[in-house]
Design a protein around this motif. Structure first.
Motif, PDB file in Angstrom:
ATOM      1  N   TYR A 150      48.398  44.572  19.317  1.00 60.50           N
ATOM      2  CA  TYR A 150      47.177  44.581  20.132  1.00 60.50           C
ATOM      3  C   TYR A 150      46.999  45.924  20.832  1.00 60.50           C
ATOM      4  O   TYR A 150      45.870  46.436  20.924  1.00 60.50           O
ATOM      5  CB  TYR A 150      47.213  43.459  21.171  1.00 60.50           C
ATOM      6  N   ARG A 151      48.083  46.503  21.309  1.00 66.16           N
ATOM      7  CA  ARG A 151      47.980  47.787  22.004  1.00 66.16           C
ATOM      8  C   ARG A 151      47.475  48.879  21.066  1.00 66.16           C
ATOM      9  O   ARG A 151      46.704  49.749  21.473  1.00 66.16           O
ATOM     10  CB  ARG A 151      49.324  48.160  22.620  1.00 66.16           C
ATOM     11  N   ASP A 167      45.506  48.304  18.467  1.00 68.21           N
ATOM     12  CA  ASP A 167      44.085  47.984  18.264  1.00 68.21           C
ATOM     13  C   ASP A 167      43.267  48.383  19.490  1.00 68.21           C
ATOM     14  O   ASP A 167      42.158  48.916  19.369  1.00 68.21           O
ATOM     15  CB  ASP A 167      43.919  46.486  17.993  1.00 68.21           C
ATOM     16  N   GLU A 168      43.807  48.103  20.666  1.00 72.73           N
ATOM     17  CA  GLU A 168      43.095  48.452  21.897  1.00 72.73           C
ATOM     18  C   GLU A 168      42.881  49.959  22.000  1.00 72.73           C
ATOM     19  O   GLU A 168      41.794  50.425  22.365  1.00 72.73           O
ATOM     20  CB  GLU A 168      43.906  47.962  23.107  1.00 72.73           C
ATOM     21  N   ARG A 169      43.925  50.730  21.670  1.00 68.86           N
ATOM     22  CA  ARG A 169      43.811  52.177  21.770  1.00 68.86           C
ATOM     23  C   ARG A 169      42.711  52.707  20.850  1.00 68.86           C
ATOM     24  O   ARG A 169      41.930  53.586  21.249  1.00 68.86           O
ATOM     25  CB  ARG A 169      45.156  52.820  21.438  1.00 68.86           C
ATOM     26  N   ASN A 200      40.028  51.123  19.856  1.00 72.10           N
ATOM     27  CA  ASN A 200      38.736  50.733  20.422  1.00 72.10           C
ATOM     28  C   ASN A 200      38.384  51.577  21.646  1.00 72.10           C
ATOM     29  O   ASN A 200      37.224  51.972  21.817  1.00 72.10           O
ATOM     30  CB  ASN A 200      38.766  49.250  20.806  1.00 72.10           C
ATOM     31  N   VAL A 201      39.355  51.843  22.492  1.00 75.85           N
ATOM     32  CA  VAL A 201      39.092  52.644  23.699  1.00 75.85           C
ATOM     33  C   VAL A 201      38.689  54.055  23.319  1.00 75.85           C
ATOM     34  O   VAL A 201      37.751  54.634  23.900  1.00 75.85           O
ATOM     35  CB  VAL A 201      40.334  52.648  24.616  1.00 75.85           C
ATOM     36  N   ILE A 221      34.090  46.273  21.497  1.00 80.30           N
ATOM     37  CA  ILE A 221      34.979  46.100  20.349  1.00 80.30           C
ATOM     38  C   ILE A 221      34.351  46.763  19.126  1.00 80.30           C
ATOM     39  O   ILE A 221      33.264  46.393  18.690  1.00 80.30           O
ATOM     40  CB  ILE A 221      35.233  44.608  20.073  1.00 80.30           C
ATOM     41  N   THR A 230      40.935  43.053  16.958  1.00 84.60           N
ATOM     42  CA  THR A 230      42.144  43.119  17.774  1.00 84.60           C
ATOM     43  C   THR A 230      43.037  41.919  17.467  1.00 84.60           C
ATOM     44  O   THR A 230      42.560  40.841  17.111  1.00 84.60           O
ATOM     45  CB  THR A 230      41.808  43.126  19.275  1.00 84.60           C
ATOM     46  N   ARG A 263      39.163  42.806  28.382  1.00 87.56           N
ATOM     47  CA  ARG A 263      38.753  44.147  27.944  1.00 87.56           C
ATOM     48  C   ARG A 263      38.365  45.057  29.102  1.00 87.56           C
ATOM     49  O   ARG A 263      37.919  46.182  28.882  1.00 87.56           O
ATOM     50  CB  ARG A 263      37.592  44.033  26.943  1.00 87.56           C
ATOM     51  N   THR A 323      43.004  48.573  30.317  1.00 86.90           N
ATOM     52  CA  THR A 323      43.500  49.435  29.244  1.00 86.90           C
ATOM     53  C   THR A 323      44.965  49.746  29.515  1.00 86.90           C
ATOM     54  O   THR A 323      45.325  50.156  30.630  1.00 86.90           O
ATOM     55  CB  THR A 323      42.696  50.741  29.165  1.00 86.90           C
ATOM     56  N   HIS A 324      45.822  49.566  28.513  1.00 89.76           N
ATOM     57  CA  HIS A 324      47.252  49.708  28.725  1.00 89.76           C
ATOM     58  C   HIS A 324      47.698  51.162  28.871  1.00 89.76           C
ATOM     59  O   HIS A 324      48.629  51.439  29.624  1.00 89.76           O
ATOM     60  CB  HIS A 324      48.022  49.052  27.568  1.00 89.76           C
TER      61      HIS A 324
END
Length: 475
Positions: A316-317, A319-321, A323-324, A344, A348, A354, A357-358
């Motif tokens: 997920y991290r 995928d998140e990166r 998208n960000v 999105i 993810t 959302r 952000t990590h």
């Protein structure tokens, strides 16, 4: 008679709880008279009162709930302390002290916060005003708490007392966390009972471990209770199963031991070791290694790139990166605003919040624009620069040891925030970091060259100098 009248009115207005009205009024007056008491209560509360972790004390998440108008108990203590500082300055006919070495950094952070709030207010759809102010207060703690701290800790003895109190709280957290994990009372994640899920406890224990290690390397005498409790902190940090904190702790311990040993011949080895560790951290963050929990061996194996692929949270991290970054490409100059969910663009592995952000540098850029990224880098850069300067030039050995421990902890936190953002997001972390900024600011003012530069010149000396420089009158 007056007390009875107040009690009667209070009970009639709000019920039996109104009987506490006079006591709360007296407590408020005491806190206004002694802002140090307000700061002590603020810091002790955020350290001792957990929201999910259970040890020797039960978790109490309601402590951090709003009580009226979106204000929390933490806000009340902070505002009371600030008002108390203003009253004391008025009585003493002095000006409140500013955290000078961090002035530019905190100004940048405040300006970035303003930009993020404005963007969020005009976003479509806009962020709820109450939620927006609540999120903004977490960043505001980083700006306001240093001001309160620097006006409370006004002497070298105050710095030492603060350090001892912080060490005692860290020792308590180690004992409590170890008890929670080994007794089975702690939080259970993936079948394992952990010591702490929340970052503040792990960060505080890391500072304590680093401080003890530095003192031992420098052959400083430590009280027995510190030596007796530091193993509990080491065990509790290990049983938190936070991979990011493990890597950060190893890096920090390596660096502070080399710096504390004062052997120039090891400098090259230190930089080489740091480079190796940073390379591991880069691989770790690229693989999406996060801060979830599982057995120690499994967590250690998951530090490899192949191990990260088997963890859905790690995927997920990644995928998140992606998208960000796509959102930043759409809004490179403004970001999307504080508390605005990112859009999105790619699927993810999980459906999580959302608005979070990590990866911290990306989080600050996304929430506050490029100025937020600059403020984030400036904040941690000034943290490292000032703490290292205090370690090198302060005359008190205890203050020097604590400054180097803070340096190591901030270095570790930079690594940790490659996988999870806490600064300006977790209110407890923000408050404690703000107190550390204030503590370093006071220590920075006490450096010998700054004391000479900023000390007021004696009136008699100026008078004598003026009189000798003038030509004598002709009779």
């Amino acid at each position: 008679m007056a007390t009875g009248l107040v009690l009667t009115v209070a009970i009639h207005a709000v019920g039996p709880i109104g009987a506490l009205g006079p006591a709360l009024a007296v407590a408020g007056l005491v806190l206004l008279r002694f802002p140090a008491a307000a700061l002590t209560l603020l810091l002790a509360s955020v350290v001792l009162v957990d929201t999910v972790d259970v040890g020797l004390l039960p978790a109490e998440p309601r402590f951090y709930d709003t009580i009226a108008g979106g204000v929390t108990i933490l806000d009340v203590l902070l505002i009371t302390g600030l008002v108390g500082v203003g009253i004391r300055a008025r009585v003493e006919l002095t000006r409140p002290t500013l955290p000078k070495p961090f002035g530019v950094t905190l100004a940048l952070l405040g300006l970035a916060l303003l930009c993020g709030v404005i963007d969020a207010h005009w976003a479509d759809p806009s962020v709820n005003t109450k939620e927006l102010l609540h999120r903004a207060s977490y960043v505001l703690y980083l700006i306001v708490v240093p001001f309160l701290t620097v006006n409370v800790l006004r002497s070298e003895q105050a710095l030492r007392s603060f350090a001892v109190a912080a060490a005692a709280l860290a020792a308590w957290k180690g004992i409590s966390g170890t008890f929670g994990a080994l007794s089975g009372l702690g939080a259970v994640v993936e079948g394992q009972t952990v010591s702490y899920l929340e970052p503040l406890s792990n960060l505080l224990m890391l500072v304590f471990i680093l401080g003890v290690a530095i003192a031992l390397v420098r052959k400083q005498k430590l009280p027995f209770w510190m030596l007796a409790t530091v193993p509990f902190d080491v065990l509790a940090l290990l049983l938190s199963y936070r991979r990011s904190f493990w890597i950060g702790a190893i890096l920090a311990l390596l660096v502070v031991i080399v710096l504390a040993s004062r052997r120039p011949g090891r400098a090259v080895l230190a930089f080489g070791a740091v480079a190796v560790v940073l390379a591991l951290v880069a691989t770790f963050s690229f693989g999406g290694a996060g801060s979830g929990t599982s057995p120690i061996v499994t967590r250690a194996q998951s530090l490899s790139p192949s191990g990260a692929d088997n963890n859905r949270g790690d995927r997920y991290r990644n995928d998140e990166r992606k998208n960000v970054i796509a959102n930043l490409e759409e809004h490179p100059l403004t970001g999307i605003g504080l508390g605005v969910p990112w859009r999105i663009h790619y699927p993810t592995a999980e459906d999580l919040d959302r608005r979070y952000t990590h990866l911290a540098p990306l989080a600050y850029w996304l929430d506050f624009g490029p100025l937020g990224l600059v403020a984030y880098v400036a904040l941690f850069g000034s943290f490292l620069w000032v703490s290292l300067g205090v370690f090198r030039r302060h005359l008190d050995p205890v203050v020097r040891t604590c400054a180097l421990a803070i340096f190591g902890a901030i270095l570790a936190l930079i690594v940790v925030e490659l996988t999870a953002t806490f600064t300006g997001v977790d209110p407890r972390v923000s408050i404690v970091l703000g107190a550390a900024l204030g503590w370093l600011s006071v220590a920075w003012r006490q450096l010998p060259e700054r004391e000479r530069r900023e000390a007021p010149r004696p009136v008699l000396a100026r008078t004598k100098l003026t009189s000798t420089s003038r030509p004598s009158p002709v009779g």
